[in-house]
Write a protein that holds these residues in place. Structure first.
Motif, PDB file in Angstrom:
ATOM      1  N   SER A  33      32.661  71.381  43.925  1.00 44.04           N
ATOM      2  CA  SER A  33      32.681  70.448  42.792  1.00 44.04           C
ATOM      3  C   SER A  33      31.266  70.091  42.354  1.00 44.04           C
ATOM      4  CB  SER A  33      33.483  69.187  43.126  1.00 44.04           C
ATOM      5  OG  SER A  33      32.838  68.403  44.100  1.00 44.04           O
ATOM      6  N   ASP A  34      30.337  69.939  43.302  1.00 43.70           N
ATOM      7  CA  ASP A  34      28.953  69.643  42.942  1.00 43.70           C
ATOM      8  C   ASP A  34      28.353  70.767  42.107  1.00 43.70           C
ATOM      9  OD1 ASP A  34      28.985  67.188  44.203  1.00 43.70           O
ATOM     10  OD2 ASP A  34      27.846  67.868  45.957  1.00 43.70           O
ATOM     11  N   LYS A  35      28.599  72.008  42.491  1.00 41.27           N
ATOM     12  CA  LYS A  35      28.066  73.149  41.744  1.00 41.27           C
ATOM     13  C   LYS A  35      28.635  73.194  40.329  1.00 41.27           C
ATOM     14  CE  LYS A  35      27.092  75.996  45.762  1.00 41.27           C
ATOM     15  NZ  LYS A  35      27.432  77.181  46.536  1.00 41.27           N
ATOM     16  N   ILE A  36      29.923  72.945  40.214  1.00 42.43           N
ATOM     17  CA  ILE A  36      30.563  72.962  38.894  1.00 42.43           C
ATOM     18  C   ILE A  36      30.033  71.821  38.032  1.00 42.43           C
ATOM     19  CG2 ILE A  36      32.758  72.645  37.671  1.00 42.43           C
ATOM     20  CD1 ILE A  36      34.063  74.144  40.066  1.00 42.43           C
ATOM     21  N   LEU A  37      29.994  70.623  38.590  1.00 45.00           N
ATOM     22  CA  LEU A  37      29.515  69.474  37.827  1.00 45.00           C
ATOM     23  C   LEU A  37      28.056  69.646  37.415  1.00 45.00           C
ATOM     24  CD1 LEU A  37      31.180  66.563  39.816  1.00 45.00           C
ATOM     25  CD2 LEU A  37      31.776  67.353  37.520  1.00 45.00           C
ATOM     26  N   ASP A  38      27.228  70.165  38.314  1.00 43.94           N
ATOM     27  CA  ASP A  38      25.823  70.407  37.983  1.00 43.94           C
ATOM     28  C   ASP A  38      25.689  71.427  36.862  1.00 43.94           C
ATOM     29  OD1 ASP A  38      24.985  68.597  39.913  1.00 43.94           O
ATOM     30  OD2 ASP A  38      24.499  70.138  41.401  1.00 43.94           O
ATOM     31  N   GLY A  39      26.469  72.501  36.933  1.00 44.86           N
ATOM     32  CA  GLY A  39      26.425  73.530  35.902  1.00 44.86           C
ATOM     33  C   GLY A  39      26.837  73.013  34.539  1.00 44.86           C
ATOM     34  N   VAL A  40      27.910  72.231  34.520  1.00 39.97           N
ATOM     35  CA  VAL A  40      28.386  71.660  33.256  1.00 39.97           C
ATOM     36  C   VAL A  40      27.354  70.679  32.703  1.00 39.97           C
ATOM     37  CG1 VAL A  40      30.143  70.179  32.205  1.00 39.97           C
ATOM     38  CG2 VAL A  40      30.828  72.007  33.768  1.00 39.97           C
ATOM     39  N   ALA A  41      26.819  69.824  33.559  1.00 36.72           N
ATOM     40  CA  ALA A  41      25.822  68.849  33.113  1.00 36.72           C
ATOM     41  C   ALA A  41      24.591  69.560  32.552  1.00 36.72           C
ATOM     42  CB  ALA A  41      25.434  67.921  34.261  1.00 36.72           C
ATOM     43  N   ASP A  42      24.120  70.592  33.225  1.00 38.16           N
ATOM     44  CA  ASP A  42      22.952  71.332  32.744  1.00 38.16           C
ATOM     45  C   ASP A  42      23.228  71.993  31.396  1.00 38.16           C
ATOM     46  OD1 ASP A  42      21.536  70.570  34.997  1.00 38.16           O
ATOM     47  OD2 ASP A  42      21.794  72.492  36.037  1.00 38.16           O
ATOM     48  N   ALA A  43      24.410  72.559  31.228  1.00 36.18           N
ATOM     49  CA  ALA A  43      24.762  73.205  29.964  1.00 36.18           C
ATOM     50  C   ALA A  43      24.808  72.195  28.816  1.00 36.18           C
ATOM     51  CB  ALA A  43      26.104  73.918  30.094  1.00 36.18           C
ATOM     52  N   VAL A  44      25.377  71.027  29.088  1.00 37.05           N
ATOM     53  CA  VAL A  44      25.466  70.000  28.050  1.00 37.05           C
ATOM     54  C   VAL A  44      24.070  69.468  27.718  1.00 37.05           C
ATOM     55  CG1 VAL A  44      26.405  67.723  27.474  1.00 37.05           C
ATOM     56  CG2 VAL A  44      27.833  69.400  28.659  1.00 37.05           C
ATOM     57  N   LYS A  45      23.242  69.284  28.729  1.00 36.58           N
ATOM     58  CA  LYS A  45      21.865  68.837  28.478  1.00 36.58           C
ATOM     59  C   LYS A  45      21.127  69.830  27.593  1.00 36.58           C
ATOM     60  CE  LYS A  45      21.112  66.231  32.742  1.00 36.58           C
ATOM     61  NZ  LYS A  45      20.331  66.178  33.993  1.00 36.58           N
ATOM     62  N   LYS A  46      21.302  71.108  27.874  1.00 40.22           N
ATOM     63  CA  LYS A  46      20.643  72.148  27.090  1.00 40.22           C
ATOM     64  C   LYS A  46      21.161  72.131  25.653  1.00 40.22           C
ATOM     65  CE  LYS A  46      19.625  77.082  27.067  1.00 40.22           C
ATOM     66  NZ  LYS A  46      19.803  78.354  27.753  1.00 40.22           N
ATOM     67  N   ALA A  47      22.483  71.984  25.507  1.00 37.62           N
ATOM     68  CA  ALA A  47      23.095  71.987  24.181  1.00 37.62           C
ATOM     69  C   ALA A  47      22.667  70.779  23.342  1.00 37.62           C
ATOM     70  CB  ALA A  47      24.618  72.025  24.302  1.00 37.62           C
ATOM     71  N   THR A  48      22.390  69.648  24.006  1.00 34.43           N
ATOM     72  CA  THR A  48      22.013  68.436  23.274  1.00 34.43           C
ATOM     73  C   THR A  48      20.496  68.264  23.186  1.00 34.43           C
ATOM     74  OG1 THR A  48      22.161  67.076  25.274  1.00 34.43           O
ATOM     75  CG2 THR A  48      24.144  67.230  23.886  1.00 34.43           C
ATOM     76  N   GLY A  49      19.759  69.208  23.717  1.00 30.90           N
ATOM     77  CA  GLY A  49      18.306  69.143  23.623  1.00 30.90           C
ATOM     78  C   GLY A  49      17.683  68.008  24.404  1.00 30.90           C
ATOM     79  N   GLY A  50      18.352  67.538  25.429  1.00 33.16           N
ATOM     80  CA  GLY A  50      17.802  66.478  26.274  1.00 33.16           C
ATOM     81  C   GLY A  50      17.924  65.082  25.705  1.00 33.16           C
ATOM     82  N   LYS A  51      18.602  64.931  24.586  1.00 34.28           N
ATOM     83  CA  LYS A  51      18.710  63.616  23.938  1.00 34.28           C
ATOM     84  C   LYS A  51      19.581  62.635  24.721  1.00 34.28           C
ATOM     85  CE  LYS A  51      18.150  65.415  19.271  1.00 34.28           C
ATOM     86  NZ  LYS A  51      18.777  65.541  17.956  1.00 34.28           N
ATOM     87  N   PHE A  52      20.498  63.141  25.511  1.00 34.48           N
ATOM     88  CA  PHE A  52      21.466  62.275  26.184  1.00 34.48           C
ATOM     89  C   PHE A  52      21.476  62.480  27.694  1.00 34.48           C
ATOM     90  CE2 PHE A  52      23.035  63.342  21.913  1.00 34.48           C
ATOM     91  CZ  PHE A  52      23.058  62.064  21.350  1.00 34.48           C
ATOM     92  N   ASP A  53      20.363  62.899  28.257  1.00 34.01           N
ATOM     93  CA  ASP A  53      20.311  63.232  29.684  1.00 34.01           C
ATOM     94  C   ASP A  53      20.784  62.087  30.581  1.00 34.01           C
ATOM     95  OD1 ASP A  53      19.407  65.700  28.954  1.00 34.01           O
ATOM     96  OD2 ASP A  53      17.432  65.516  29.906  1.00 34.01           O
ATOM     97  N   ASP A  54      20.384  60.865  30.283  1.00 37.63           N
ATOM     98  CA  ASP A  54      20.794  59.723  31.114  1.00 37.63           C
ATOM     99  C   ASP A  54      22.307  59.535  31.094  1.00 37.63           C
ATOM    100  OD1 ASP A  54      18.175  59.232  31.799  1.00 37.63           O
ATOM    101  OD2 ASP A  54      17.901  57.625  30.327  1.00 37.63           O
ATOM    102  N   LYS A  55      22.905  59.642  29.915  1.00 40.47           N
ATOM    103  CA  LYS A  55      24.359  59.476  29.798  1.00 40.47           C
ATOM    104  C   LYS A  55      25.093  60.632  30.484  1.00 40.47           C
ATOM    105  CE  LYS A  55      24.254  56.653  25.699  1.00 40.47           C
ATOM    106  NZ  LYS A  55      24.715  56.415  24.349  1.00 40.47           N
ATOM    107  N   ILE A  56      24.552  61.829  30.352  1.00 35.17           N
ATOM    108  CA  ILE A  56      25.171  62.995  30.984  1.00 35.17           C
ATOM    109  C   ILE A  56      25.112  62.859  32.503  1.00 35.17           C
ATOM    110  CG2 ILE A  56      24.946  65.491  31.321  1.00 35.17           C
ATOM    111  CD1 ILE A  56      23.875  65.530  28.352  1.00 35.17           C
ATOM    112  N   ASP A  57      23.958  62.441  33.022  1.00 31.38           N
ATOM    113  CA  ASP A  57      23.828  62.239  34.470  1.00 31.38           C
ATOM    114  C   ASP A  57      24.788  61.167  34.966  1.00 31.38           C
ATOM    115  OD1 ASP A  57      21.870  64.192  34.752  1.00 31.38           O
ATOM    116  OD2 ASP A  57      20.209  62.769  34.553  1.00 31.38           O
ATOM    117  N   SER A  58      24.937  60.111  34.201  1.00 30.00           N
ATOM    118  CA  SER A  58      25.853  59.032  34.580  1.00 30.00           C
ATOM    119  C   SER A  58      27.299  59.530  34.615  1.00 30.00           C
ATOM    120  CB  SER A  58      25.723  57.865  33.596  1.00 30.00           C
ATOM    121  OG  SER A  58      26.628  56.847  33.913  1.00 30.00           O
ATOM    122  N   ALA A  59      27.687  60.289  33.610  1.00 31.70           N
ATOM    123  CA  ALA A  59      29.050  60.833  33.569  1.00 31.70           C
ATOM    124  C   ALA A  59      29.274  61.807  34.717  1.00 31.70           C
ATOM    125  CB  ALA A  59      29.299  61.527  32.233  1.00 31.70           C
ATOM    126  N   ARG A  60      28.273  62.627  35.035  1.00 31.49           N
ATOM    127  CA  ARG A  60      28.362  63.572  36.133  1.00 31.49           C
ATOM    128  C   ARG A  60      28.541  62.841  37.454  1.00 31.49           C
ATOM    129  NH1 ARG A  60      27.333  64.897  40.750  1.00 31.49           N
ATOM    130  NH2 ARG A  60      26.697  66.916  41.439  1.00 31.49           N
TER     131      ARG A  60
END
Length: 70
Positions: A33-60
């Motif tokens: 689950s950690d690997k999957i969550l990390d992968g999804v979080a990294d993909a979303v961060k890349k897609a959003t250009g780092g604008k929402f990294d704090d929110k993405i980390d919190s959701a993860r």
């Protein structure tokens, strides 16, 4: 929909089994689950250009608390 209801009941029964619950809370499940969550979080961060990294980390982190054993 009788077939779908039957499948749903069987799935619920399967998930309530003690052995299945133990497997879902195992260290292996945590690692997967950690690997999957990390992968999804990294993909979303890349897609959003780092604008929402704090929110993405919190959701993860919130999702991680509900999956696995840690």
């Amino acid at each position: 929909m009788a077939g779908f209801d039957d499948i749903t009941k069987k799935a619920q029964g399967f998930l309530q089994d003690g052995k299945v619950q133990d497997a879902l809370k195992s260290e292996k499940a945590e690692d997967v689950s950690d690997k999957i969550l990390d992968g999804v979080a990294d993909a979303v961060k890349k897609a959003t250009g780092g604008k929402f990294d704090d929110k993405i980390d919190s959701a993860r982190d919130t999702a991680d608390k509900h999956i696995g054993n840690e």
